[in-house]
Structure formats: structure tokens, C-alpha cells
Design a protein around this motif. Structure first.
Motif, PDB file in Angstrom:
ATOM      1  N   PRO A 101       1.152  -1.200  -0.150  1.00 25.99           N
ATOM      2  CA  PRO A 101       0.180   0.256  -0.225  1.00 25.99           C
ATOM      3  C   PRO A 101       0.817   1.372  -0.126  1.00 25.99           C
ATOM      4  CG  PRO A 101      -0.057  -1.089   2.017  1.00 25.99           C
ATOM      5  CD  PRO A 101       0.246  -2.321   1.308  1.00 25.99           C
ATOM      6  N   GLU A 102       1.783   1.294   0.607  1.00 25.10           N
ATOM      7  CA  GLU A 102       2.946   2.797   0.589  1.00 25.10           C
ATOM      8  C   GLU A 102       3.320   2.792  -1.047  1.00 25.10           C
ATOM      9  OE1 GLU A 102       5.941   1.380   3.108  1.00 25.10           O
ATOM     10  OE2 GLU A 102       5.405   2.662   4.084  1.00 25.10           O
ATOM     11  N   GLY A 103       3.901   2.104  -1.867  1.00 22.07           N
ATOM     12  CA  GLY A 103       4.044   1.471  -3.225  1.00 22.07           C
ATOM     13  C   GLY A 103       5.599   1.063  -3.399  1.00 22.07           C
ATOM     14  N   ILE A 104       5.971   1.942  -3.737  1.00 26.84           N
ATOM     15  CA  ILE A 104       7.311   1.176  -4.875  1.00 26.84           C
ATOM     16  C   ILE A 104       8.692   2.192  -3.700  1.00 26.84           C
ATOM     17  CG2 ILE A 104       8.810   0.571  -6.421  1.00 26.84           C
ATOM     18  CD1 ILE A 104       6.277   0.701  -8.463  1.00 26.84           C
ATOM     19  N   HIS A 105       9.362   0.950  -3.417  1.00 24.69           N
ATOM     20  CA  HIS A 105      10.538   1.243  -2.672  1.00 24.69           C
ATOM     21  C   HIS A 105      11.801   1.942  -3.377  1.00 24.69           C
ATOM     22  CE1 HIS A 105       7.221   0.032  -0.159  1.00 24.69           C
ATOM     23  NE2 HIS A 105       8.522   0.331   1.433  1.00 24.69           N
ATOM     24  N   PHE A 106      12.689   2.390  -2.889  1.00 25.87           N
ATOM     25  CA  PHE A 106      14.554   2.587  -3.975  1.00 25.87           C
ATOM     26  C   PHE A 106      14.759   3.407  -2.237  1.00 25.87           C
ATOM     27  CE2 PHE A 106      10.942   3.806  -6.815  1.00 25.87           C
ATOM     28  CZ  PHE A 106      11.603   3.552  -8.011  1.00 25.87           C
ATOM     29  N   THR A 107      16.034   2.391  -2.369  1.00 21.54           N
ATOM     30  CA  THR A 107      17.101   2.981  -1.756  1.00 21.54           C
ATOM     31  C   THR A 107      17.621   4.461  -1.782  1.00 21.54           C
ATOM     32  OG1 THR A 107      19.100   2.266  -3.364  1.00 21.54           O
ATOM     33  CG2 THR A 107      18.295   1.000  -2.823  1.00 21.54           C
ATOM     34  N   ARG A 108      18.488   5.715  -0.659  1.00 18.57           N
ATOM     35  CA  ARG A 108      18.337   6.351  -1.104  1.00 18.57           C
ATOM     36  C   ARG A 108      19.964   6.452  -1.940  1.00 18.57           C
ATOM     37  NH1 ARG A 108      17.722   9.567   3.381  1.00 18.57           N
ATOM     38  NH2 ARG A 108      17.251   7.563   4.678  1.00 18.57           N
ATOM     39  N   ARG A 109      20.407   5.530  -1.987  1.00 15.09           N
ATOM     40  CA  ARG A 109      21.925   5.838  -3.074  1.00 15.09           C
ATOM     41  C   ARG A 109      20.569   5.993  -4.972  1.00 15.09           C
ATOM     42  NH1 ARG A 109      24.457   0.733  -5.665  1.00 15.09           N
ATOM     43  NH2 ARG A 109      25.849   1.836  -7.643  1.00 15.09           N
ATOM     44  N   ALA A 110      19.305   5.607  -4.729  1.00 17.07           N
ATOM     45  CA  ALA A 110      19.046   5.640  -5.811  1.00 17.07           C
ATOM     46  C   ALA A 110      17.756   6.834  -5.823  1.00 17.07           C
ATOM     47  CB  ALA A 110      18.049   4.193  -6.388  1.00 17.07           C
ATOM     48  N   ALA A 111      17.743   8.011  -5.327  1.00 19.24           N
ATOM     49  CA  ALA A 111      16.876   8.582  -4.996  1.00 19.24           C
ATOM     50  C   ALA A 111      16.086   9.218  -6.513  1.00 19.24           C
ATOM     51  CB  ALA A 111      17.666   9.826  -4.100  1.00 19.24           C
ATOM     52  N   GLY A 112      17.555   9.744  -6.773  1.00 18.74           N
ATOM     53  CA  GLY A 112      17.536  10.174  -8.678  1.00 18.74           C
ATOM     54  C   GLY A 112      16.217   9.613  -9.385  1.00 18.74           C
ATOM     55  N   VAL A 113      16.635   7.912  -9.285  1.00 17.71           N
ATOM     56  CA  VAL A 113      16.152   7.054 -10.503  1.00 17.71           C
ATOM     57  C   VAL A 113      14.854   6.782  -9.794  1.00 17.71           C
ATOM     58  CG1 VAL A 113      15.277   4.054 -10.896  1.00 17.71           C
ATOM     59  CG2 VAL A 113      18.080   5.597 -10.448  1.00 17.71           C
ATOM     60  N   ALA A 114      14.343   7.552  -8.037  1.00 17.24           N
ATOM     61  CA  ALA A 114      13.419   7.837  -7.825  1.00 17.24           C
ATOM     62  C   ALA A 114      11.730   8.544  -8.180  1.00 17.24           C
ATOM     63  CB  ALA A 114      12.695   7.102  -6.192  1.00 17.24           C
ATOM     64  N   GLY A 115      13.399  10.242  -8.506  1.00 17.93           N
ATOM     65  CA  GLY A 115      12.433  11.027  -9.331  1.00 17.93           C
ATOM     66  C   GLY A 115      12.372  10.955 -10.521  1.00 17.93           C
ATOM     67  N   ARG A 116      12.571  10.042 -11.279  1.00 17.36           N
ATOM     68  CA  ARG A 116      12.872   9.835 -12.777  1.00 17.36           C
ATOM     69  C   ARG A 116      11.630   9.364 -12.817  1.00 17.36           C
ATOM     70  NH1 ARG A 116      17.500   9.718 -12.801  1.00 17.36           N
ATOM     71  NH2 ARG A 116      18.352   7.961 -12.873  1.00 17.36           N
ATOM     72  N   PHE A 117      11.527   7.837 -12.349  1.00 11.19           N
ATOM     73  CA  PHE A 117      10.505   7.020 -12.055  1.00 11.19           C
ATOM     74  C   PHE A 117       9.380   7.541 -11.563  1.00 11.19           C
ATOM     75  CE2 PHE A 117       7.706   3.770  -9.789  1.00 11.19           C
ATOM     76  CZ  PHE A 117       7.907   3.065 -10.876  1.00 11.19           C
ATOM     77  N   ALA A 118       8.891   8.612 -10.763  1.00 13.71           N
ATOM     78  CA  ALA A 118       7.889   9.269 -10.004  1.00 13.71           C
ATOM     79  C   ALA A 118       6.906  10.289 -11.158  1.00 13.71           C
ATOM     80  CB  ALA A 118       7.795   9.879  -9.244  1.00 13.71           C
ATOM     81  N   GLU A 119       8.262  10.389 -12.620  1.00 10.74           N
ATOM     82  CA  GLU A 119       6.992  10.789 -13.727  1.00 10.74           C
ATOM     83  C   GLU A 119       7.436  10.550 -14.651  1.00 10.74           C
ATOM     84  OE1 GLU A 119      10.739  13.558 -14.537  1.00 10.74           O
ATOM     85  OE2 GLU A 119      10.485  15.371 -13.184  1.00 10.74           O
ATOM     86  N   CYS A 120       6.675   9.037 -14.460  1.00 12.42           N
ATOM     87  CA  CYS A 120       6.543   8.395 -15.437  1.00 12.42           C
ATOM     88  C   CYS A 120       5.060   7.543 -15.861  1.00 12.42           C
ATOM     89  CB  CYS A 120       7.463   6.584 -15.726  1.00 12.42           C
ATOM     90  SG  CYS A 120       6.026   5.712 -14.677  1.00 12.42           S
ATOM     91  N   ASP A 121       5.431   7.804 -17.163  1.00 11.87           N
ATOM     92  CA  ASP A 121       3.358   8.095 -17.723  1.00 11.87           C
ATOM     93  C   ASP A 121       2.504   6.278 -17.024  1.00 11.87           C
ATOM     94  OD1 ASP A 121       2.697   9.673 -18.792  1.00 11.87           O
ATOM     95  OD2 ASP A 121       3.717   9.806 -20.467  1.00 11.87           O
ATOM     96  N   GLY A 122       3.430   5.459 -17.020  1.00 12.06           N
ATOM     97  CA  GLY A 122       3.228   4.017 -16.554  1.00 12.06           C
ATOM     98  C   GLY A 122       4.437   3.266 -16.503  1.00 12.06           C
ATOM     99  N   PHE A 123       4.055   1.735 -16.000  1.00 16.20           N
ATOM    100  CA  PHE A 123       4.942   0.925 -15.218  1.00 16.20           C
ATOM    101  C   PHE A 123       4.372  -0.608 -15.568  1.00 16.20           C
ATOM    102  CE2 PHE A 123       3.074   2.538 -10.649  1.00 16.20           C
ATOM    103  CZ  PHE A 123       3.219   1.104 -10.314  1.00 16.20           C
ATOM    104  N   LEU A 124       5.481  -1.475 -15.429  1.00 18.81           N
ATOM    105  CA  LEU A 124       5.438  -2.691 -16.104  1.00 18.81           C
ATOM    106  C   LEU A 124       5.731  -3.026 -14.108  1.00 18.81           C
ATOM    107  CD1 LEU A 124       5.681  -3.975 -19.248  1.00 18.81           C
ATOM    108  CD2 LEU A 124       3.580  -3.820 -18.561  1.00 18.81           C
ATOM    109  N   LEU A 125       5.316  -4.433 -13.338  1.00 16.47           N
ATOM    110  CA  LEU A 125       6.034  -5.457 -12.423  1.00 16.47           C
ATOM    111  C   LEU A 125       6.660  -6.600 -12.859  1.00 16.47           C
ATOM    112  CD1 LEU A 125       3.379  -4.562  -9.809  1.00 16.47           C
ATOM    113  CD2 LEU A 125       5.215  -3.658 -10.060  1.00 16.47           C
ATOM    114  N   TYR A 126       7.717  -6.055 -12.853  1.00 14.65           N
ATOM    115  CA  TYR A 126       8.503  -7.609 -12.985  1.00 14.65           C
ATOM    116  C   TYR A 126       8.680  -8.856 -11.472  1.00 14.65           C
ATOM    117  CZ  TYR A 126      12.176 -11.086 -15.362  1.00 14.65           C
ATOM    118  OH  TYR A 126      12.959 -11.924 -15.308  1.00 14.65           O
TER     119      TYR A 126
END
Length: 147
Positions: free
Chosen positions: A19-44
Motif C-alpha cells: 500500500p505504501e508504493g514502490i521502494h527505493f534505496t537512498r542511493r537510487a533517489a535520482g531514479v526514484a525521481g525519474r520513475f515518479a514522472e513516468c506515464d506507466g510501469f510494468l511490474l517484473y
């Protein structure tokens, strides 16, 4: 043109993403920011697992959209000995009940040229066309699951 991603994660004992969402490490903060701007994602779900239990499905099994910006949570999620303090809120649109019945890695490789190599944050960008095709296949698999 929007961004679309495949988000890879290890098998867990709990439902992921929760329920919280998708988690990222602190090292991946930039990736989390880019991910937050996406239009859609698939789960693998990767073949690895978090702790005990069977191996992961090695399949795409669901899709969703982002529902907010990355936030820090306390306490952080811990998996495989790593802390994941950043969370991107998401809304899961479809998720197969049996992840093992999703779109397998071999199809991702052979039909789409997708190599699920390790990446920071477990995020791999894909084209809108590939996203739409795989999303449609998940929809069909979900219909089969209901029968």
C-alpha cells in the motif's frame, strides 16, 4: 513522449508493491525521481527472492501508474539486508494473482529484446509501444485467469 518503465523486484513473502508504493534505496533517489514522472510501469518479479520461500517468477505480472512524488518513510523497508527509505506512491491497475502466469523472461528477450540486467533502482526504460503491447498481454492473461 512519455516515459515507461519495467520495475524489477525480488520475490517477497508480502504483496509487492504494498500500500505504501514502490521502494527505493537512498542511493537510487535520482531514479526514484525519474520513475515518479513516468506515464506507466510494468511490474517484473526477478528470479531472486527476499529471504525464504520459492524463487521469483521471472515474469511481468502487472502494471500501474504513479500516484505521487517520492517520500521518505520511517522506518525504512528492509529487504535482502538493504534499507529502502524512499517510496513512490503508485496505483496498481492490474496484477495477476499468479505471478508465474505472467509474461516470462524468455518472451521479453526473444520478442522485445529486453535484457533484465541489474540496474540502479531496478528500473528499465521501455518504449510506449512495448509498454502498450505488454499491458495488453497482461489484460488477456487476467481474463484467462478469471475463467
Amino acid at each position: 513522449m512519455g516515459r515507461y518503465y519495467i520495475k524489477k523486484h525480488y520475490r517477497t513473502e508480502e504483496e509487492y508493491p504494498g500500500p505504501e508504493g514502490i521502494h527505493f534505496t537512498r542511493r537510487a533517489a535520482g531514479v526514484a525521481g525519474r520513475f515518479a514522472e513516468c506515464d506507466g510501469f510494468l511490474l517484473y518479479e526477478a528470479g531472486q527472492r527476499d529471504g525464504k520461500g520459492p524463487e521469483g517468477a521471472k515474469c511481468v505480472y502487472g502494471y500501474g501508474v504513479v500516484a505521487g512524488e517520492p517520500v521518505e518513510v520511517e522506518p525504512p523497508r528492509v529487504a535482502n539486508g538493504k534499507e529502502y527509505p524512499l517510496v513512490v506512491p503508485v496505483e496498481i491497475k492490474k496484477r495477476l494473482a499468479d505471478r508465474g502466469q505472467g509474461i516470462p523472461l524468455v518472451i521479453l528477450k526473444e520478442e522485445f529484446g529486453i535484457q533484465m540486467r541489474p540496474t540502479l533502482g531496478g528500473v528499465m526504460e521501455i518504449s510506449r509501444e512495448v509498454f502498450a503491447e505488454l499491458q495488453g498481454r497482461i489484460d488477456l492473461l487476467e481474463e484467462e485467469e478469471k475463467k
